[in-house]
Design a protein around this motif. Structure first.
Motif, mmCIF file in Angstrom:
data_model
loop_
_atom_site.group_PDB
_atom_site.id
_atom_site.type_symbol
_atom_site.label_atom_id
_atom_site.label_comp_id
_atom_site.label_asym_id
_atom_site.label_seq_id
_atom_site.Cartn_x
_atom_site.Cartn_y
_atom_site.Cartn_z
ATOM 1 N N GLN A 73 -28.086 26.935 -35.782
ATOM 2 C CA GLN A 73 -28.102 26.121 -34.566
ATOM 3 C C GLN A 73 -29.335 26.440 -33.718
ATOM 4 O OE1 GLN A 73 -24.228 27.195 -33.074
ATOM 5 N NE2 GLN A 73 -23.277 25.343 -33.898
ATOM 6 N N ALA A 74 -29.687 27.702 -33.624
ATOM 7 C CA ALA A 74 -30.856 28.107 -32.829
ATOM 8 C C ALA A 74 -32.141 27.565 -33.430
ATOM 9 C CB ALA A 74 -30.915 29.626 -32.714
ATOM 10 N N SER A 75 -32.209 27.484 -34.750
ATOM 11 C CA SER A 75 -33.428 27.006 -35.391
ATOM 12 C C SER A 75 -33.610 25.496 -35.228
ATOM 13 C CB SER A 75 -33.422 27.352 -36.881
ATOM 14 O OG SER A 75 -32.480 26.589 -37.582
ATOM 15 N N CYS A 76 -32.553 24.796 -34.823
ATOM 16 C CA CYS A 76 -32.620 23.343 -34.649
ATOM 17 C C CYS A 76 -32.918 22.936 -33.205
ATOM 18 C CB CYS A 76 -31.309 22.697 -35.100
ATOM 19 S SG CYS A 76 -31.032 22.838 -36.877
ATOM 20 N N LEU A 77 -32.995 23.903 -32.312
ATOM 21 C CA LEU A 77 -33.277 23.597 -30.901
ATOM 22 C C LEU A 77 -34.729 23.183 -30.732
ATOM 23 C CD1 LEU A 77 -31.440 26.564 -29.122
ATOM 24 C CD2 LEU A 77 -30.685 24.182 -29.270
ATOM 25 N N PRO A 78 -34.985 22.208 -29.850
ATOM 26 C CA PRO A 78 -36.389 21.829 -29.590
ATOM 27 C C PRO A 78 -37.131 22.981 -28.909
ATOM 28 C CG PRO A 78 -34.903 20.663 -28.113
ATOM 29 C CD PRO A 78 -34.051 21.449 -29.063
ATOM 30 N N ARG A 79 -38.411 23.052 -29.178
ATOM 31 C CA ARG A 79 -39.233 24.129 -28.584
ATOM 32 C C ARG A 79 -40.193 23.573 -27.587
ATOM 33 N NH1 ARG A 79 -39.651 28.918 -32.512
ATOM 34 N NH2 ARG A 79 -37.818 28.558 -33.734
#
Length: 52
Positions: free
Chosen positions: A46-52
């Protein structure tokens, strides 16, 4: 989740199999894999799919 037999194994490791089912990939863990480790992996995904 219940599969209908049309799933295809597309990956296999020591802790899980990855199945292709109706266009989606599902990681199916072995019963011996600790639930808290699955929760950790889910949070990491889930964290890797968050926008940066």
């Amino acid at each position: 989740m219940t599969f209908d037999g049309s799933q295809k194994v597309i990956g296999k490791g020591a802790q899980a199999e990855v199945l292709l089912y109706h266009g989606f990939a599902y990681k199916v863990y072995k019963e011996s894999y600790p639930a808290e480790w699955i929760t950790f992996e889910k949070k990491q995904q889930q964290a890797s799919c968050l926008p940066r």
